[in-house]
Design an enzyme around this catalytic site. Structure first.
Site, PDB file in Angstrom:
ATOM      1  N   GLY A 114     -17.928   2.881 -34.274  1.00 47.25           N
ATOM      2  CA  GLY A 114     -18.728   2.550 -32.914  1.00 47.25           C
ATOM      3  C   GLY A 114     -18.850   0.857 -32.643  1.00 47.25           C
ATOM      4  O   GLY A 114     -18.991   0.830 -31.554  1.00 47.25           O
ATOM      5  N   GLU A 171       5.107  -3.291 -13.667  1.00 47.01           N
ATOM      6  CA  GLU A 171       6.396  -3.431 -13.657  1.00 47.01           C
ATOM      7  C   GLU A 171       7.170  -2.380 -13.810  1.00 47.01           C
ATOM      8  O   GLU A 171       8.341  -2.198 -14.373  1.00 47.01           O
ATOM      9  CB  GLU A 171       6.384  -4.292 -14.869  1.00 47.01           C
ATOM     10  CG  GLU A 171       7.805  -5.164 -15.211  1.00 47.01           C
ATOM     11  CD  GLU A 171       7.676  -6.481 -14.448  1.00 47.01           C
ATOM     12  OE1 GLU A 171       6.487  -6.869 -14.284  1.00 47.01           O
ATOM     13  OE2 GLU A 171       8.647  -6.928 -14.078  1.00 47.01           O
ATOM     14  N   PRO A 214       0.713  -1.077  -0.052  1.00 46.40           N
ATOM     15  CA  PRO A 214      -0.041  -0.023  -0.041  1.00 46.40           C
ATOM     16  C   PRO A 214       0.771   1.382  -0.121  1.00 46.40           C
ATOM     17  O   PRO A 214       0.555   2.448  -0.572  1.00 46.40           O
ATOM     18  CB  PRO A 214      -0.748   0.036   1.313  1.00 46.40           C
ATOM     19  CG  PRO A 214      -0.921  -1.731   1.563  1.00 46.40           C
ATOM     20  CD  PRO A 214       0.308  -1.922   1.014  1.00 46.40           C
TER      21      PRO A 214
HETATM   22  C1  LIG Z   1      -3.286  -5.367 -12.615  1.00 50.43           C
HETATM   23  C2  LIG Z   1      -1.855  -4.986 -11.891  1.00 50.43           C
HETATM   24  C3  LIG Z   1      -1.221  -6.266 -11.702  1.00 50.43           C
HETATM   25  C4  LIG Z   1      -0.043  -6.020 -10.778  1.00 50.43           C
HETATM   26  N1  LIG Z   1       0.876  -7.160 -10.465  1.00 50.43           N
HETATM   27  C5  LIG Z   1       1.733  -6.870  -9.568  1.00 50.43           C
HETATM   28  C6  LIG Z   1       2.736  -8.103  -9.116  1.00 50.43           C
HETATM   29  O1  LIG Z   1       2.393  -9.221  -9.491  1.00 50.43           O
HETATM   30  N2  LIG Z   1       3.610  -7.755  -8.088  1.00 50.43           N
HETATM   31  C7  LIG Z   1       3.837  -6.643  -7.606  1.00 50.43           C
HETATM   32  O2  LIG Z   1       4.633  -6.678  -6.690  1.00 50.43           O
HETATM   33  N3  LIG Z   1       3.244  -5.648  -8.036  1.00 50.43           N
HETATM   34  C8  LIG Z   1       2.233  -5.618  -8.967  1.00 50.43           C
HETATM   35  N4  LIG Z   1       1.364  -4.618  -9.438  1.00 50.43           N
HETATM   36  C9  LIG Z   1       1.819  -3.121  -9.045  1.00 50.43           C
HETATM   37  C10 LIG Z   1       2.282  -2.302 -10.049  1.00 50.43           C
HETATM   38  O3  LIG Z   1       3.617  -2.691 -10.245  1.00 50.43           O
HETATM   39  C11 LIG Z   1       2.350  -1.035  -9.314  1.00 50.43           C
HETATM   40  O4  LIG Z   1       1.026  -0.475  -9.189  1.00 50.43           O
HETATM   41  C12 LIG Z   1       3.245  -0.033  -9.963  1.00 50.43           C
HETATM   42  O5  LIG Z   1       4.636  -0.271  -9.774  1.00 50.43           O
HETATM   43  C13 LIG Z   1       3.088   1.503  -9.350  1.00 50.43           C
HETATM   44  O6  LIG Z   1       2.993   1.622  -8.122  1.00 50.43           O
HETATM   45  P1  LIG Z   1       1.802   2.314  -7.424  1.00 50.43           P
HETATM   46  O7  LIG Z   1       0.575   1.735  -7.968  1.00 50.43           O
HETATM   47  O8  LIG Z   1       2.160   2.338  -5.755  1.00 50.43           O
HETATM   48  O9  LIG Z   1       2.119   3.678  -7.991  1.00 50.43           O
HETATM   49  P2  LIG Z   1       2.874   4.930  -7.205  1.00 50.43           P
HETATM   50  O10 LIG Z   1       4.161   4.470  -6.897  1.00 50.43           O
HETATM   51  O11 LIG Z   1       2.209   5.420  -5.910  1.00 50.43           O
HETATM   52  O12 LIG Z   1       2.857   5.941  -8.420  1.00 50.43           O
HETATM   53  C14 LIG Z   1       1.907   7.216  -8.472  1.00 50.43           C
HETATM   54  C15 LIG Z   1       2.087   7.951  -9.563  1.00 50.43           C
HETATM   55  O13 LIG Z   1       3.462   8.669  -8.974  1.00 50.43           O
HETATM   56  C16 LIG Z   1       4.537   8.596 -10.056  1.00 50.43           C
HETATM   57  N5  LIG Z   1       5.897   8.435  -9.267  1.00 50.43           N
HETATM   58  C17 LIG Z   1       6.088   7.846  -8.224  1.00 50.43           C
HETATM   59  N6  LIG Z   1       7.451   8.413  -7.717  1.00 50.43           N
HETATM   60  C18 LIG Z   1       7.742   9.214  -8.799  1.00 50.43           C
HETATM   61  C19 LIG Z   1       9.065   9.778  -9.075  1.00 50.43           C
HETATM   62  N7  LIG Z   1      10.190   9.430  -8.328  1.00 50.43           N
HETATM   63  N8  LIG Z   1       9.022  10.660 -10.006  1.00 50.43           N
HETATM   64  C20 LIG Z   1       8.074  10.835 -10.870  1.00 50.43           C
HETATM   65  N9  LIG Z   1       7.042  10.283 -10.781  1.00 50.43           N
HETATM   66  C21 LIG Z   1       6.671   9.306  -9.665  1.00 50.43           C
HETATM   67  C22 LIG Z   1       4.428   7.133 -10.835  1.00 50.43           C
HETATM   68  O14 LIG Z   1       5.112   7.013 -12.150  1.00 50.43           O
HETATM   69  C23 LIG Z   1       2.930   7.296 -10.957  1.00 50.43           C
HETATM   70  O15 LIG Z   1       2.287   8.024 -12.028  1.00 50.43           O
HETATM   71  C24 LIG Z   1       0.296  -4.871 -10.166  1.00 50.43           C
HETATM   72  C25 LIG Z   1      -0.555  -3.447 -10.560  1.00 50.43           C
HETATM   73  C26 LIG Z   1      -1.705  -3.963 -11.176  1.00 50.43           C
HETATM   74  C27 LIG Z   1      -2.598  -2.644 -11.368  1.00 50.43           C
END
Ligand SMILES: Cc1cc2nc3c(=O)[nH]c(=O)nc-3n(C[C@H](O)[C@H](O)[C@H](O)COP(=O)(O)OP(=O)(O)OC[C@H]3O[C@@H](n4cnc5c(N)ncnc54)[C@H](O)[C@@H]3O)c2cc1C
Length: 382
Positions: free
Chosen positions: A343, A366, A128
């Protein structure tokens, strides 16, 4: 410089192309609509040796290289992204950590079932409060009477909650590290471990037939021997796993964009307006030509990343570039494919509708586009 695929590579490309057309395409819309995990397809992929492509035969793998794996992922995604991500997350994220960092005993115990597709592997990095900032792991593991006792939560994890999910490899803080950062280690947590729970599946925009859930660990105990590699090596390990994973996800972007072009071209030749097929209008031809050109460029970049890995060379930069390029391409190409369908592109019976929904995650999972840009800029020395 050679651009031709070897006979072995061509064989796997054709095998997966046929499989995707004959076995996946007929059920893809239904699986997506019913949000049903593709158990039968995973079993067949296992029988064909496609659930363990890049792992040695001694562990039940197919003994293929990264390019073979890339070709397979591309062909699957050309037809359906849910099936592709199931295979891709299982291979790149679930199985790789055990193959790369596991002891011989761990490999013997886990790899044969994983490579055969009898068991699915998952990788739990995201939390989270730790996504892009994946080192901010809040999940804790402490040693107690020869066991790791794990407390914490993971978020958005693929493949952990199916009937055949075998384990999740997670990152956990195992103690205080240097510079105020936690010491991070990787641990194998088998499905069925007491205190390890898989939450309800998320309601997602796309990838509807793939399994994505939150995970919780409440005093979950695994033997001390479930540590993957040296204690404290988890940060470095997951960066390497993500590098490898990016090649697979880039192959998904190429495959999805190619699938969108396949559909758009076929439709444009059939659909008539103003007395002729819409493929005869220059505006439509320009879209198709741009898609084909961008796809070819992205494909070459992705194959180059796989090639560099197969040569044992550094592929971090190229994999990040391929991931960035192909995610954006998939979003754009699927949008254009919907546009060409008019459409009908907005109607679920047409595959491009699903492709459009499936594309967006490729700029997020990823490592987001912004994270890829950070990796690329770092490699440039900026
Ligand atoms: C369908 C699905 C499957 C997934 N499967 C897996 C899995 O199997 N295992 C796993 O571990 N994870 C998994 N994920 C997680 C996924 O890898 C993360 O959602 C992703 O890495 C982004 O992390 P976050 O959602 O916490 O976004 P955040 O890190 O909170 O990012 C929010 C926004 O802020 C931007 N941001 C953050 N830091 C910076 C920075 N330093 N500079 C500029 N911009 C920044 C991001 O680019 C993004 O636009 C999955 C996600 C989904 C939706």
């Amino acid at each position: 410089m050679l651009f031709d695929l070897s006979d072995d590579h061509r064989l796997i490309q054709e095998t997966v192309r046929d499989f995707a057309r004959n076995e996946v395409a007929p059920v893809a819309e239904e699986l997506d609509r019913e949000k049903r995990f593709p158990y039968e397809i995973v079993a067949k992929l296992g029988e064909l040796g496609l659930m363990g492509i890049p792992f040695p035969e001694e562990y039940g793998g197919a003994g293929g290289d990264s390019l073979a794996y890339t070709l397979a992922v591309e062909e699957l995604t050309r037809v359906d992204s849910s099936v592709a991500i199931t295979m891709c997350a299982h291979t790149s994220l679930g199985t790789q950590p055990i193959y790369l960092f596991g002891t011989e005993e761990q490999k013997q115990e886990y790899l044969p079932d994983l490579c055969a597709g009898r068991r699915l592997g998952a990788f739990g990095l995201t939390e989270p409060e730790a996504g892009s900032d994946a080192g901010n792991t809040k999940t804790r593991a402490r040693l107690e009477d020869g066991d790791w006792v794990i407390d914490g939560a993971k978020q958005f994890i693929t493949n952990a909650g199916t009937d055949i999910s075998g384990h999740v490899a997670i990152t956990a803080a195992t103690g205080p590290g240097a510079n105020g950062q936690p010491e991070i280690s990787n641990l194998i947590v088998p499905t069925g471990t007491e205190g390890y729970e898989q939450g309800e599946p998320y309601r997602k925009m796309g990838w509807n037939a793939s399994d994505t859930r939150p995970l919780t660990f409440t005093g979950a105990r695994v033997p001390e021997t479930n540590l993957l590699g040296p204690r404290g090596a988890g940060f470095k390990q997951f960066l390497h796993i993500l590098d490898i994973g990016r090649i697979g996800v880039a192959a998904m972007g190429v495959g999805l964009a190619q699938g969108a072009l396949d559909q758009a071209l076929a439709y444009a030749k059939e659909r008539r307006a103003f007395g002729k097929p819409i493929s005869k209008f220059q505006a439509i031809q320009a879209k198709l030509a741009d898609m084909a050109t961008e796809i070819e460029a992205a494909r070459l970049l992705t194959y180059k990343a796989a090639f560099l890995k197969d040569q044992g060379r550094n592929f971090t930069l190229t994999a990040a570039q391929a991931k960035l390029k192909t995610g954006r391409l998939a979003v754009r190409a699927t949008e254009e494919a919907v546009q060409i369908h008019g459409g009908y592109g907005y109607i679920e019976e047409y595959p491009v509708c699903r492709y459009y929904r499936d594309a967006k995650i490729l700029t997020i999972g990823e490592g987001t586009d912004e994270v890829q840009q950070m990796v690329i800029a770092r490699a440039l020395g900026a």
